[in-house]
Motif scaffolding. Structure first.
Motif, short mmCIF file in Angstrom:
data_model
loop_
_atom_site.label_atom_id
_atom_site.label_comp_id
_atom_site.label_asym_id
_atom_site.label_seq_id
_atom_site.Cartn_x
_atom_site.Cartn_y
_atom_site.Cartn_z
N ALA A 1 0.82 -1.20 0.00
CA ALA A 1 0.00 0.00 0.00
C ALA A 1 0.86 1.25 0.00
O ALA A 1 2.09 1.20 0.12
CB ALA A 1 -0.91 -0.01 1.23
N LEU B 1 -0.51 8.01 2.58
CA LEU B 1 -0.85 9.40 2.27
C LEU B 1 -0.24 10.25 3.38
O LEU B 1 -0.67 10.18 4.53
CB LEU B 1 -2.36 9.58 2.24
CG LEU B 1 -2.87 11.04 2.17
CD1 LEU B 1 -2.34 11.76 0.93
CD2 LEU B 1 -4.40 11.07 2.21
N ASN C 1 1.24 5.30 -7.61
CA ASN C 1 1.02 6.32 -6.58
C ASN C 1 0.39 7.58 -7.17
O ASN C 1 -0.36 8.29 -6.49
CB ASN C 1 2.29 6.63 -5.79
CG ASN C 1 3.37 7.29 -6.61
OD1 ASN C 1 3.43 7.15 -7.83
ND2 ASN C 1 4.26 8.00 -5.93
N CYS D 1 -3.27 6.66 -7.48
CA CYS D 1 -3.91 6.75 -6.15
C CYS D 1 -4.28 8.20 -5.85
O CYS D 1 -5.36 8.48 -5.30
CB CYS D 1 -2.96 6.23 -5.06
SG CYS D 1 -2.92 4.44 -4.92
N PHE E 1 -7.99 9.59 -5.28
CA PHE E 1 -8.30 10.38 -4.08
C PHE E 1 -8.91 11.72 -4.47
O PHE E 1 -9.92 12.15 -3.91
CB PHE E 1 -7.00 10.59 -3.28
CG PHE E 1 -7.15 11.47 -2.07
CD1 PHE E 1 -8.05 11.18 -1.07
CD2 PHE E 1 -6.36 12.61 -1.95
CE1 PHE E 1 -8.18 12.00 0.05
CE2 PHE E 1 -6.47 13.43 -0.84
CZ PHE E 1 -7.39 13.13 0.16
N PHE F 1 1.51 10.27 -2.13
CA PHE F 1 1.35 8.87 -1.74
C PHE F 1 2.69 8.19 -1.96
O PHE F 1 3.20 8.19 -3.07
CB PHE F 1 0.28 8.20 -2.60
CG PHE F 1 -1.13 8.55 -2.25
CD1 PHE F 1 -1.89 7.75 -1.40
CD2 PHE F 1 -1.72 9.71 -2.77
CE1 PHE F 1 -3.20 8.07 -1.09
CE2 PHE F 1 -3.03 10.04 -2.46
CZ PHE F 1 -3.78 9.22 -1.61
N SER G 1 -3.42 3.57 1.89
CA SER G 1 -4.27 3.51 0.70
C SER G 1 -5.01 2.20 0.51
O SER G 1 -5.93 2.12 -0.30
CB SER G 1 -3.42 3.80 -0.55
OG SER G 1 -2.49 2.74 -0.77
N SER G 2 -4.61 1.15 1.23
CA SER G 2 -5.28 -0.14 1.10
C SER G 2 -6.46 -0.24 2.05
O SER G 2 -6.54 0.50 3.04
CB SER G 2 -4.29 -1.27 1.40
OG SER G 2 -3.74 -1.11 2.69
N LEU H 1 -7.64 4.73 4.21
CA LEU H 1 -8.35 5.85 3.60
C LEU H 1 -9.81 5.48 3.34
O LEU H 1 -10.68 6.34 3.27
CB LEU H 1 -7.65 6.24 2.30
CG LEU H 1 -8.01 7.58 1.65
CD1 LEU H 1 -7.95 8.73 2.64
CD2 LEU H 1 -7.07 7.84 0.48
#
Length: 323
Positions: A126, A129, A165, A168, A172, A204, A225-226, A239
């Motif tokens: 992951a 952040l 990243n 991601c 987001f 990230f 992030s996972s 998140l």
């Protein structure tokens, strides 16, 4: 007469009867080449070498890892897709297989699900952040509120356009409905240096990259992030607690060319499971912030299919183009 002819023909038919079918012989009979689309060094290379070493012991033959970087991993991916499906050329494939078809459709393989054979999962890792301490936010919700109150004023770095990243960040940004500026770098290291210095405000980063900066207080971690928490940072909330079902990770799996015989897939998959469930190897990878993942060919196929759809939709909706 018929029986006499059958008896005379039998010796000539016998070789066809006893000749083993392709893939049915005792694979592997010699060393196996495993291609990786990344240069030496880094977590992907470390994990690949460690897994190859453990699989070699299980199979009784050496798995030789060959770094073949280039064209967003397409050089290695294409070489395996075009190789003979005899089990002697395999691929350490990653998330780029799910990203490239939408981001860079001119690269091959254009249809990885059709041109490669999944064997099994290796790991998922992951991203953290995290933000510069000058940003007055200690939770994702506070960051979202701050970004909405200051549209276009926060700069977020990435290791390059189209990197996981970066995607991601785009996910987001889209899910949170915020306006932040993407600043692509040539690699994660220079981006992290600028984040430490406050020249950008957030990004990230992979767990193993973000952890030193967070521990030193140079950055402030807000979320992972996972969907699941990271063993290296167990107190960091997903998140997904703020943005339901958010799940952005980098993954790696073992593939072969299309048409790889089922017995070879099964034998390689069994050796891979021995590696990914090996306690010593799990501990070694955990030190790098990477969680080994046990998953068979079907699990890897589902991952590739789901992420090809998810990242492809995001790339199209956000009109992301390679640099």
């Amino acid at each position: 007469m018929t029986s006499r002819r059958a008896l005379l023909a039998a010796p000539f038919a016998l070789p066809a009867i006893i000749r083993p079918a392709v893939g049915q012989e005792a694979w592997p009979l010699r060393s196996v080449g495993v291609l990786l689309g990344y240069p030496p060094g880094g977590v992907t290379d470390f994990a690949s070498r460690a897994v190859c070493e453990r699989m070699s012991r299980a199979l009784g033959q050496t798995l030789v890892l060959e770094n073949r970087p280039g064209a967003a991993t397409a050089v290695a991916n294409t070489a395996v897709a075009q190789a003979r499906p005899d089990g002697y050329t395999l691929l350490m494939g990653t998330s780029t297989l799910a990203i490239n078809p939408a981001l860079q459709p001119n690269l091959t393989p254009r249809e990885p699900m059709r041109e490669l054979t999944p064997i099994g999962m290796i790991f998922r890792t992951a991203f953290v952040l995290h933000v510069h301490p000058s940003v007055p936010a200690r939770t994702p919700a506070e960051l979202i509120a701050y970004a909405k109150a200051n549209p276009g004023k926060l700069n977020f770095g990435s290791s390059g356009t189209g990197a996981v990243n970066h995607l991601c960040l785009e996910l987001f940004r889209a899910r949170a409905g915020i306006d932040v500026v993407h600043v692509p770098y040539r690699g994660g290291a220079p981006a992290l240096l600028d984040l430490r210095a406050g020249r950008i405000q957030g990004m990230f980063n992979a767990v193993q990259e973000a952890l030193p900066a967070v521990r030193e207080g140079a950055t402030r971690a807000l979320a992972i992030s996972s969907k699941e928490r990271a063993a290296a940072m167990p107190d960091l909330p997903p998140l997904a607690d703020t943005l339901p079902n958010f799940d952005g990770v980098f993954w790696q799996g073992l593939f072969g060319p299309a048409g790889l015989p089922a017995p070879i897939v099964a034998r390689a998959g069994a050796a891979l499971r021995e590696a990914t469930t090996d306690a010593a190897l799990i501990a070694r990878m955990a030190e790098q912030g990477v969680a080994l993942t046990t998953g068979d060919a079907d699990a890897l196929r589902r991952t590739l299919e789901e992420e090809t759809e998810m990242w492809g939709r995001l790339i199209r909706e956000q009109n992301i183009r390679p640099e």
